[in-house]
Design an enzyme around this catalytic site. Structure first.
Site, mmCIF file in Angstrom:
data_model
loop_
_atom_site.group_PDB
_atom_site.id
_atom_site.type_symbol
_atom_site.label_atom_id
_atom_site.label_comp_id
_atom_site.label_asym_id
_atom_site.label_seq_id
_atom_site.Cartn_x
_atom_site.Cartn_y
_atom_site.Cartn_z
ATOM 1 N N HIS A 273 0.816 -1.217 0.000
ATOM 2 C CA HIS A 273 0.000 0.000 0.000
ATOM 3 C C HIS A 273 0.851 1.269 0.000
ATOM 4 C CE1 HIS A 273 0.307 0.034 4.530
ATOM 5 N NE2 HIS A 273 0.284 1.337 4.318
ATOM 6 N N ASP B 16 -0.545 -7.548 1.482
ATOM 7 C CA ASP B 16 0.048 -6.203 1.530
ATOM 8 C C ASP B 16 1.563 -6.295 1.725
ATOM 9 O OD1 ASP B 16 0.360 -3.482 1.652
ATOM 10 O OD2 ASP B 16 -0.450 -3.268 3.686
ATOM 11 N N GLY C 55 3.015 6.347 8.742
ATOM 12 C CA GLY C 55 4.445 6.510 8.515
ATOM 13 C C GLY C 55 5.255 5.298 8.906
ATOM 14 N N SER D 126 4.089 2.218 8.185
ATOM 15 C CA SER D 126 3.712 1.202 7.204
ATOM 16 C C SER D 126 4.940 0.694 6.455
ATOM 17 C CB SER D 126 2.732 1.795 6.196
ATOM 18 O OG SER D 126 1.507 2.085 6.798
ATOM 19 N N GLY D 127 4.972 -0.610 6.226
ATOM 20 C CA GLY D 127 6.086 -1.215 5.510
ATOM 21 C C GLY D 127 7.253 -1.595 6.380
#
Length: 712
Positions: free
Chosen positions: A517, A569, A661, A663-664
């Protein structure tokens, strides 16, 4: 003051320096004594030598040379600075060259009369073992143990302040090294500052702290605070942090060294960082006295005071047994908001998201059947339908399959250790691990766990990952600053002029793992040329020399990613050129494709994301501990929006989560001696909301796809 040294000859088997001191009574100090070539120094030295008689037998027995200097110590190896302005002191050749072995060096520091010395370390990188190489700081010009402020070794990152102050206008820094394993050393800056301490505090509320907090306070000081609030109120002081753990009083019970005294009758010391230490007075006045002795200093304390009503100390709020005030809405909700559980006693549990324990406590449903007894009486672990990857014990408890036949009674009734076969007898199936020699073992998640389970050791091959090189005491909400190099696989992804947007994890010299995402917000985010990748970054405001910046060669999102459900994701990023690993840049280990995320385990999440819901990104990398949550109960809380490629993690006390922020970024789990990338920060309902844990992509579900695309 005089000092003397017995230096054993170099050709002896053991080299030692013996240091002592003596004080010259009825002799005023003269600046000329600073230079041993002056007539004044020589005259005083002659007087002292007439009074001192050294036993000849001692000289012969030790086969030593005897050096004697009054007022000036070890002159040949000593370096003296007058810190009228910032003066730099450092090890020879720092940081390009390692410091020299087998040396003893000292820096004598003197300020003007009426000032104190400030010593601020900019970098500290020594051997880990203080019995080998160390730096020691003294509140004097002579290395006497009862004037020692601190002994330092190993690596300290810039996020850990190392600033020391003297009680007077002198300070001594010494460094000793042995004959091996030398490192870059240290660099520090010296200045002289005026002493400050006591004050009077008035008004309904305010804050105060020990001198120089959160740096080290000076030794041998006395500070007084007089607090006065309106006459119809009483004083309440809350210590947000209290760090007075000098050797001998770490537990906070023996406050006979450094301490703070309240109203001349109660002493506080020790290590308290949870903000739950407070004192309520009986009048509108309170006095606090802080005392430090000559040796060993700590960080001190930070406190706030407020005026409260003695009849109703918590108007409109719940008054905890320990004196804290919390919202009435926080009672009987399953969270220990008071810190002493008084808000969770004699409760009727609210709503369908809470479990009523046999002990009368309320607990969030997502802690049910995760192998951890949160109720205290086992209520939350009864009648459990164990999830995939877990076995059902005879007593109905759920235990991870990886704990079966490990020689430990994890069930409590030993049923997980019954009917166990030796590894050599295990038949190969889809649920077993196949070693290189073709034999199978039934241990779950054996890869890179620090234990060689295969006869040929193949389960521990290719494990040069998941290990930090440096020390270490979404923004992650409720987290704290990570130490520099503590999570060297953490990546900061910057997009065009937006700055930091997402996190990622290093898995090899060329490849990163992040969330799909992050790169599919819009078509433009899928363009590799628009991204900048920062590796080894610790503070967004400072690009240190060891930070590496790269562009991207390509971005590969999982082809089955669903932006509506966040299923699958996960994405891969290939760097435009390989990176060299260092102390600050390392890969994290990838789990095997049959790895089961262990429910109930405590893990770390890290990132530069927002510190609160809707807030701004953190400047310094944050870390927080969370716990893996029972899948089925979490799925209920999240309105059945989880898929088989996701899992949940949160904390029992609430208030900790990943956020915008992050995410990932990685969910890090320790398996043996190695950190595994168990999950990728994916989504959630807000940040750190109660009964709304964070949702993570399960990396093991994509292990085959990662290997196919990257070869890792």
């Amino acid at each position: 003051m005089c000092a003397f040294f017995f230096l054993v000859r170099k050709n002896e088997y053991a080299k030692r320096i013996y240091i002592g001191s003596m004080k010259i009574q009825n002799q005023a100090f003269d600046n000329a004594y600073e230079n041993s070539d002056t007539p004044e120094f020589k005259a005083l030295a002659e007087k002292v030598q007439q009074q001192v008689r050294l036993p000849g037998s001692l000289t012969q027995y030790m086969n030593t040379f005897f050096y004697f200097y009054c007022l000036k110590v070890n002159r040949q190896q000593s370096k003296r600075d007058q810190p009228d302005r910032n003066v730099k002191i450092e090890t020879t050749g720092f940081p390009a060259k390692s410091y020299e072995p087998n040396t003893f060096t000292q820096w004598e520091l003197r300020g003007d009369e009426g000032t104190i010395i400030k010593l601020e370390f900019d970098a500290m990188y020594l051997e880990e073992n203080c019995s080998n190489d160390f730096v020691k700081i003294y509140d004097s010009l002579v290395p006497i143990e009862n004037r020692a402020l601190e002994e330092l070794c190993e690596h300290y990152s810039p996020s850990e302040p190392l600033t020391f102050y003297s009680s007077g206008n002198v300070m001594l820094v010494t460094m000793a090294t042995n004959d091996k394993y030398n490192f870059p050393g240290f660099r520090a800056y010296v200045s002289q500052v005026p002493p400050t301490c006591s004050t009077k505090l008035t008004g309904p509320k305010g804050t105060f702290s020990t001198p120089n907090f959160p740096n080290y306070y000076p030794p041998n000081i006395k500070c007084d605070w007089e607090i006065e609030v309106p006459s119809d109120k009483v004083v309440k002081v809350t210590f947000k942090k209290l760090l007075l753990a000098e050797p001998g009083q770490e537990n906070g019970k023996n406050c006979d060294k450094d301490y703070v005294m309240i109203d001349k009758n109660k002493k506080l010391c020790g290590d308290h960082q949870d903000g739950n230490i407070f004192e309520i007075g009986t009048t509108n006045k309170m006095t606090l006295e802080f005392l430090s002795d000559h040796s060993y200093v700590d960080r001190g304390f930070q406190a706030e005071y407020e005026a409260i009503d003695p009849v109703d100390p918590c108007p409109g709020k719940f008054h905890c047994r320990n004196g804290l005030c919390i919202s009435q809405n926080l009672t009987c909700d399953g969270w220990n908001d008071c810190g002493d559980m008084s808000d969770e006693k004699n409760c009727k549990c609210k709503g369908d998201s809470l479990l009523t324990c046999g002990s009368g406590l309320c607990k969030p449903l997502f802690w049910k059947c995760d192998g951890v007894d949160d109720c205290g009486d086992g209520t939350d672990e009864r009648d459990c339908a164990c999830e995939t990857g877990y076995i059902t014990c005879t007593n109905k408890k759920c235990v991870s399959e990886k704990k079966q036949c490990d020689g430990k009674d994890d069930c409590g009734d030993n049923s997980d250790e019954l009917n166990c076969k030796k590894n050599s007898e295990v038949q190969c199936t889809e649920s077993t691990y196949k070693c290189k020699n073709g034999k199978c073992i039934d241990k779950k998640n054996p890869v890179c766990d620090g234990s060689s389970d295969c006869e040929d050791g193949s389960d521990e091959e290719n494990c040069a990952c998941g290990r930090k090189k440096l020390r270490s005491s979404t923004r992650i909400v409720g987290g704290e600053d990570a130490a520099q190099g503590e999570f060297p696989w953490q990546v900061s992804l910057h997009f065009q002029t937006y700055g930091h947007v997402c996190g990622a994890s290093i898995i090899s010299e060329n490849w990163l793992v992040t969330a799909a995402h992050c790169v599919q917000i819009d078509d433009i985010f899928g363009e590799p040329a628009k991204w900048e990748v920062y590796l080894g970054l610790h503070d967004q405001r400072k690009i240190e020399s060891f930070v590496v910046k790269r562009k991207l060669k390509q971005i590969i999102s999982n082809p089955n990613y669903n932006p509506n459900t966040f299923n699958n994701d996960i994405a891969l990023m290939e760097l435009d050129s390989p990176i060299k690993f260092s102390d600050y840049i390392q890969p994290i280990c990838l789990p095997n494709n049959d790895y089961k995320v262990p429910v109930g385990e405590t893990v770390f999440i890290t990132g530069f994301g927002a510190t609160r819901e809707g807030g701004t990104a953190a400047k310094v990398l944050q870390k927080a501990e969370v716990r893996i949550i029972n899948y089925s109960e979490c799925n209920k809380l999240m309105s059945y929006r989880l898929t088989s490629k996701m899992f949940c993690a949160g904390v029992l006390t609430g208030g900790v989560d990943a956020c915008q922020g992050d995410s990932g970024g990685p969910l890090n789990i320790l398996e043996g001696d190695y950190m595994l990338l168990a999950g990728v920060v994916s989504w959630g309902d807000g940040c750190a909301r109660r009964n709304k844990p964070g949702i993570y992509t399960t990396v093991s579900e994509f292990r085959g796809w990662i290997k196919e695309k990257t070869g890792v």
